[in-house]
Scaffold this active site. Structure first.
Site, mmCIF file in Angstrom:
data_model
loop_
_atom_site.group_PDB
_atom_site.id
_atom_site.type_symbol
_atom_site.label_atom_id
_atom_site.label_comp_id
_atom_site.label_asym_id
_atom_site.label_seq_id
_atom_site.Cartn_x
_atom_site.Cartn_y
_atom_site.Cartn_z
ATOM 1 N N CYS A 162 -31.267 17.451 46.909
ATOM 2 C CA CYS A 162 -32.163 17.716 47.903
ATOM 3 C C CYS A 162 -31.898 18.522 49.147
ATOM 4 O O CYS A 162 -32.480 18.905 49.673
ATOM 5 C CB CYS A 162 -32.925 16.457 48.299
ATOM 6 S SG CYS A 162 -33.736 15.693 47.067
ATOM 7 N N HIS B 86 -37.208 18.282 54.577
ATOM 8 C CA HIS B 86 -37.452 18.083 53.052
ATOM 9 C C HIS B 86 -38.471 17.074 52.856
ATOM 10 O O HIS B 86 -38.712 16.116 53.325
ATOM 11 C CB HIS B 86 -35.944 17.258 52.382
ATOM 12 C CG HIS B 86 -36.298 16.604 50.963
ATOM 13 N ND1 HIS B 86 -36.603 17.676 50.132
ATOM 14 C CD2 HIS B 86 -35.789 15.438 50.579
ATOM 15 C CE1 HIS B 86 -36.661 16.742 49.023
ATOM 16 N NE2 HIS B 86 -35.921 15.492 49.229
ATOM 17 N N ASN C 227 -42.016 15.948 45.755
ATOM 18 C CA ASN C 227 -40.501 16.197 45.742
ATOM 19 C C ASN C 227 -39.855 17.106 44.682
ATOM 20 O O ASN C 227 -39.489 16.375 43.611
ATOM 21 C CB ASN C 227 -39.629 14.807 45.967
ATOM 22 C CG ASN C 227 -38.096 14.907 46.498
ATOM 23 O OD1 ASN C 227 -37.737 15.996 46.234
ATOM 24 N ND2 ASN C 227 -37.424 13.874 46.526
#
Length: 348
Positions: free
Chosen positions: A132, A272, A302
């Site tokens: 990520c 994020h 996500n």
């Protein structure tokens, strides 16, 4: 015996300007299929109310497996979107950095496929894996190439097809993950804009908390690895949640302190998109008003390396040249960090 010494001096002209690396254009793409919380509720024991309250996601974009396409397809679409707002000569691109944990193949690297398919014949390319945190790690590598003077124009691609490694029998993870990809041009400039500073970290002692055990050289694909469901993402949500808040918040605070930035100086924080409660906690830690934080997790979920550039693309029309922006992420590895940048252009 006579010994002579030759002194070599580097003379730098006083009027030579510092080279900065700046984003000059960005495009993105998300698959057409929208998976809602109601649909997820038909797979596992969960509900729209639980997912929305605990994670902040209402829907996510999924690249359907029957389409027979991978992350390179999303990248090509993102580059097409980029060219709609910033036309560029593919032959001028000197390097391609592709941040992804879900490449088309183990080999060759997906960046090379993109270079060939999109006509960037003069560019070398490689994939970068930092989960990520991939987009900010890749951005830091790209700016190093630019500021060294070796290259003048680089393409940064960041995205994942996490639906291919999501266990849709796991109620703790299947509501979270999604698919997206973005592409940006990074160029050299002597103006005082672009990537100003960065702080990046990794902790290789955290494998057990967020991992995918199958598919690598330790557990290559086999009937046994498939039966044991090793080819899916597994995470300890409580541990990841706490570490993400701590590391993202502390790193952003450190970055702001060493660059003498106050909350009033910051125009935007781009975090994020993993969990709305993490985003809110980081904003609280920095004492940044939530209206200065880019949030689109409710629409897109996500998508790992894809989330930060997807936010940049969505908020691009609100950014102004010179805006001071903090990017921050946390991912498997663990990897985490923050980047301080000055936005390089006004809306078209």
């Amino acid at each position: 015996m006579k010994i002579f010494f030759l002194g070599i001096f580097s003379i730098i002209p006083e009027n030579m300007s510092k080279i900065n690396a700046v984003i000059t254009g960005i495009g993105s793409y998300t698959p057409q299929y929208i998976s809602t919380n109601e649909e997820i509720s038909t797979f596992v024991d969960t509900s729209d109310e639980w997912i929305t309250k605990r994670i902040g996601i209402k829907e996510r974009r999924i690249l359907k497996p029957e389409e027979g396409k991978g992350v390179s397809y999303l990248a090509e679409k993102a580059i097409e979107d980029l060219r709609n707002s910033k036309d560029f000569d593919p032959l001028e691109i000197e390097a391609i950095i592709f941040a992804t944990s879900t490449p088309d193949y183990i080999l060759p690297n997906t960046a090379s496929l993109i270079a060939y398919r999109m006509g960037m014949k003069n560019a070398f390319g490689f994939d970068l894996g930092a989960a990520c945190s991939g987009s900010i790690f890749a951005l830091d590598v790209g700016q190093a190439y630019i500021t060294s003077g070796k290259y003048k124009k680089i393409m940064l691609i960041a995205g994942d097809v996490l639906s291919t490694v999501t266990d849709f029998k796991d109620r703790n993870t299947c509501p979270i993950f999604s698919d997206s990809c973005s592409a940006a041009i990074i160029e050299a400039t002597t103006e005082d804009f672009g990537i100003m500073d960065s702080i990046l970290h990794s902790d290789g002692n955290s494998l057990e908390f967020l991992h995918m055990y199958g598919g690598g050289s330790v557990n290559p694909a086999s009937h046994e690895s498939v039966d044991q469901r090793l080819h899916y993402i597994h995470q300890d949500g409580k541990v990841v949640f706490k570490r993400a808040i701590t590391e993202m918040g502390n790193t952003c605070a450190e970055l702001m302190k060493r660059n003498h930035l106050t909350t009033n100086d910051i125009a935007w924080v781009v975090p994020h998109q993993a969990n709305i409660r993490i985003i809110n906690a980081v904003a609280d830690h920095l004492e940044i008003p939530i209206n200065k934080v880019t949030i689109n997790i409710e629409k897109y979920g996500n998508s790992s390396a894809g989330t930060i550039p997807l936010c940049l693309r969505e908020w691009e029309s609100q950014f102004r040249k010179g805006d001071k922006i903090i990017l921050t992420a946390f991912g498997a590895g663990f990897t985490w960090g923050a980047i301080y940048m000055k936005w390089g252009y006004d809306p078209a």
